[in-house]
Design an enzyme around this catalytic site. Sequence first.
Site, mmCIF file in Angstrom:
data_model
loop_
_atom_site.group_PDB
_atom_site.id
_atom_site.type_symbol
_atom_site.label_atom_id
_atom_site.label_comp_id
_atom_site.label_asym_id
_atom_site.label_seq_id
_atom_site.Cartn_x
_atom_site.Cartn_y
_atom_site.Cartn_z
ATOM 1 N N LYS A 83 0.864 -1.188 0.000
ATOM 2 C CA LYS A 83 0.000 0.000 0.000
ATOM 3 C C LYS A 83 0.895 1.230 0.000
ATOM 4 O O LYS A 83 1.814 1.347 0.838
ATOM 5 C CB LYS A 83 -0.832 -0.027 1.275
ATOM 6 C CG LYS A 83 -2.256 0.446 1.140
ATOM 7 C CD LYS A 83 -2.975 0.135 2.451
ATOM 8 C CE LYS A 83 -4.367 0.677 2.484
ATOM 9 N NZ LYS A 83 -4.970 0.505 3.804
HETATM 10 O O1 G3P Z 1 -7.704 1.214 5.595
HETATM 11 C C1 G3P Z 1 -7.989 2.549 5.361
HETATM 12 C C2 G3P Z 1 -9.360 3.012 5.786
HETATM 13 O O2 G3P Z 1 -10.319 2.018 5.607
HETATM 14 C C3 G3P Z 1 -9.418 3.763 7.058
HETATM 15 O O3 G3P Z 1 -10.716 3.993 7.533
HETATM 16 O O4 G3P Z 1 -12.252 4.599 9.356
HETATM 17 O O5 G3P Z 1 -9.826 5.245 9.525
HETATM 18 O O6 G3P Z 1 -11.343 6.391 7.918
HETATM 19 P P1 G3P Z 1 -11.045 5.114 8.634
#
Ligand code: G3P
Length: 238
Positions: A83
Site C-alpha cells: 500500500k
Molecule cells: O484502511 C484505510 C481506511 O479504511 C481507514 O478507515 O475509518 O480510519 O477512515 P477510517
Amino acid sequence: MKFFLDTAELDEIRDLAATGLVDGVTTNPSLIAKSGRDFIDAVREICEVVDGPVSAEVTATDADSMIAEGRHLAAIAPNVTVKVPLTPDGLKACRRLADDGTMVNVTLCFSAAQALLAAKAGANFISPFVGRLDDIGADGMELIADIVDIYAAYPQFETEVLVASVRHVNHVIESAKLGADVATLPPQVLRQMFKHPLTDKGLAAFLADWEKTGQRILSEAPATHSLSHDAEPARRRA
Ligand code: G3P
C-alpha cells in the site's frame, strides 16, 4: 463484489475468514498500532489465514525508500499487496513495484483526479476513503460513482475500486449498486450485514415449531463450530 476486512486483529480475521466470505485484508499504520503487534509478524500471520490480497502499507515518504520498503513487505508472502499513499512519490513507487510484479494498493484517495493518476501508475487497487469524505460534509459515494464511471470508459485500466473508510452497511450496499469491485469492511460492519430482526424472529419460530415435532435430522449431534459473534443470535438463544 469482494469483501476485504479492514483490521489487523488476528482473532477477528480468523473468526470471520471461517465464513468463507473474506476475500482479503487491508491494514494501515493506525490499525497496526491499535493491534499492538509487530508489523511484519502480523502481516505474515494474516497472510497465512487469508489467501487473497493482504495490504501492508509503506511508511517512507520518498519514492526510493518506499520501493525498498515495498520490496521488503512483498517478500513476506506472495499475497502481500503493498500500500502506497497517493502522492507523487507514492505513484512513482507504485509504477516501479507494479513493474516488479508486486500488487499495489494506492491509498488515501479523495478525488477522481487522484484515482485517474493511480490507474495510469498501474495500481491494482485504488482506495477512495468514503467515510472521511462524509465526515467533512462531502459525498463519499459520489466519488465512487465518478471513479467507477471513469474506469469503465477505459477498459485498459485494470485497477479495481476498493471502497475504504467504510462506516456502515449502507456504504457497502451503495458501493455494490455502483459496481465497485471491493469494499474493505471493519469487522463490525461485516457482522452487521448478517442481521435482520425478521431473520431472528423467523428462525426462532421455525425452531419452536420443529421442536414440537420431536424429530431430529441426525441421530447424533455433530461437533459444531459457531462463529464467536452476533451473526446468529437466534441460533445461540435457541
Ligand atoms: O484502511 C484505510 C481506511 O479504511 C481507514 O478507515 O475509518 O480510519 O477512515 P477510517
